[in-house]
Design a protein around this motif. Sequence first.
Motif, PDB file in Angstrom:
ATOM      1  N   CYS A 371       0.826  -1.211   0.000  1.00 56.60           N
ATOM      2  CA  CYS A 371       0.000   0.000   0.000  1.00 56.60           C
ATOM      3  C   CYS A 371       0.860   1.261   0.000  1.00 56.60           C
ATOM      4  O   CYS A 371       0.523   2.252  -0.667  1.00 56.60           O
ATOM      5  N   HIS A 374       2.020   1.974  -3.593  1.00 55.96           N
ATOM      6  CA  HIS A 374       1.002   2.463  -4.522  1.00 55.96           C
ATOM      7  C   HIS A 374       0.417   3.807  -4.106  1.00 55.96           C
ATOM      8  O   HIS A 374      -0.061   4.561  -4.964  1.00 55.96           O
ATOM      9  N   LEU A 375       0.469   4.121  -2.819  1.00 52.52           N
ATOM     10  CA  LEU A 375       0.098   5.479  -2.416  1.00 52.52           C
ATOM     11  C   LEU A 375       1.116   6.479  -2.943  1.00 52.52           C
ATOM     12  O   LEU A 375       0.746   7.552  -3.441  1.00 52.52           O
ATOM     13  N   PRO A 380      -3.451   3.868  -5.763  1.00 53.78           N
ATOM     14  CA  PRO A 380      -3.881   3.091  -4.592  1.00 53.78           C
ATOM     15  C   PRO A 380      -4.844   1.957  -4.925  1.00 53.78           C
ATOM     16  O   PRO A 380      -4.860   0.934  -4.242  1.00 53.78           O
ATOM     17  N   ALA A 383      -3.382  -1.580  -5.222  1.00 51.58           N
ATOM     18  CA  ALA A 383      -3.125  -2.293  -3.967  1.00 51.58           C
ATOM     19  C   ALA A 383      -4.422  -2.780  -3.350  1.00 51.58           C
ATOM     20  O   ALA A 383      -4.520  -3.926  -2.893  1.00 51.58           O
ATOM     21  N   ILE A 384      -5.437  -1.908  -3.344  1.00 49.72           N
ATOM     22  CA  ILE A 384      -6.719  -2.284  -2.737  1.00 49.72           C
ATOM     23  C   ILE A 384      -7.337  -3.466  -3.470  1.00 49.72           C
ATOM     24  O   ILE A 384      -7.795  -4.445  -2.852  1.00 49.72           O
ATOM     25  N   MET A 413      -5.322  -2.401   6.029  1.00 48.45           N
ATOM     26  CA  MET A 413      -4.612  -1.663   4.995  1.00 48.45           C
ATOM     27  C   MET A 413      -5.553  -1.164   3.901  1.00 48.45           C
ATOM     28  O   MET A 413      -5.342  -0.083   3.336  1.00 48.45           O
ATOM     29  N   VAL A 414      -6.593  -1.922   3.587  1.00 46.73           N
ATOM     30  CA  VAL A 414      -7.585  -1.445   2.612  1.00 46.73           C
ATOM     31  C   VAL A 414      -8.265  -0.188   3.142  1.00 46.73           C
ATOM     32  O   VAL A 414      -8.443   0.804   2.413  1.00 46.73           O
ATOM     33  N   THR A 417      -5.678   2.774   3.221  1.00 45.01           N
ATOM     34  CA  THR A 417      -5.355   3.257   1.871  1.00 45.01           C
ATOM     35  C   THR A 417      -6.543   3.979   1.254  1.00 45.01           C
ATOM     36  O   THR A 417      -6.377   5.014   0.578  1.00 45.01           O
TER      37      THR A 417
END
Length: 456
Positions: A371, A374-375, A380, A383-384, A413-414, A417
């Motif tokens: 995450c 990709h942030l 993002p 990753a999600i 983390m989902v 993010t």
Amino acid sequence: AGDRVRITAQLVRVEDGFHVWSENFDRTLDDIFAIQDEIAGQVAHALNESLGTPGNELHSLSTQNVGAYDLFLKGLAQQALYSYGSLGVAESLFKQAIAADPSFTEAKLALAWNFLLQSHTGLIPASSALEQAAPLIEQAVVEAPELPMTRVLDLSYTLVDGSRSFDVARMKASISKLADVLQGHPNQSFVLTLIILYAELFEDDMGLEPIVKRALEIDPLKADFHDSMAILLALRGELDLAVEYQHRAIELAPGTPGYYTAMAHLMERQNKLDQAIYWYVRASETDPEDPELPMQIAQWLYDLDLPETADIWAKRATAIAPHAPSARLLKLERAIYGGDDSEIELITRQVITEITEDRHWIVRVAAAELCRIHLEQETPDEAIDFLLEQFPEAADFSRFPTGGAGPFFAQVMVQMTSVMSDPSLDRAAIARQYRDNINAMDTELARDSAIQTWAH
């Protein structure tokens, strides 16, 4: 001489060496188990009279097979070392004992306990331990439900079942029942060891200190009891006193690597990382087959910005177990240290896809790094989408997913993010729901510093 044996039993007061009671037993060896029961009964009676306390009912072994009993005792000696190498040897010995006498309930219980110990050390996954222990526990419940170890393992099965959700009320009810067993058998170290594991999980001493003190009065030379007291003192923040008890445990059982690692983590809590590494090196010398010991040393050395030395220990861990999660974690740690995001992403996707048990938080580290990348790249959703593809149950923010720490951290983390990348989301509502879920857990996992930072 010949088929006769003389056994002298003595009851000595530890404080001053006074001989409270002694007896000689001259018997023939035609029934060694009857001799054992007779001596145990008389010793217990003398002990109860000396202490002025009622005794627990003695239990005769379920075997009359001397060969099976000898294998059983050898297995207990190996199991007590609690190392990678010794637990495997103990498993073999217990299985041989059961093969020699299929009705030997105590050997079945010892084997079931051994599987749970192997899971705790990382030798086998928790799912495998449960699968192998369950039928043995079921047999013991039928054959000898009155044994403390039968009751303990039957309760422990529900505690370590990773397929269940974090049902705090259920877990604490089982722990309370375990404590009831321990009250009646304060010198049963395996019961105490199991409860202590969950005292650490909930960061709660569970009111165990009087029981541990009583156990130490009964057997001041039992290393397990000193180790347990060290853990309870550490939970209360009394680290200096905890170190004293841990030193005593090491003195009494220098061949047990877990006591060295426990000392190391006491040093870590005192920000003495050099001493923590020293104790882990001692543990690795004691148990050279365990890949997780050099793994931890390597991680700490990376933290100290000593990559060359860390690489040596990482190579050792990987050589011992090249396909273990510890090897994958070290590869990821090395990539993180080197700042190679392309390598980090490759490893994180492999970890999340292939590793089913989040030992040493490897799934958490992988999900967080994926995450982060990709942030920073402003992508993002990649990753999600990947995390939800692997853990679809993590999409329901109204509750924490079942199945252990992997889906849990994926959901964390989902959420993080999503909130950080999408300003249109109702962040306050998500945070409230998340805090409610966290507070309902009441475990060490919920109190993890990274999780708490996100929750608040």
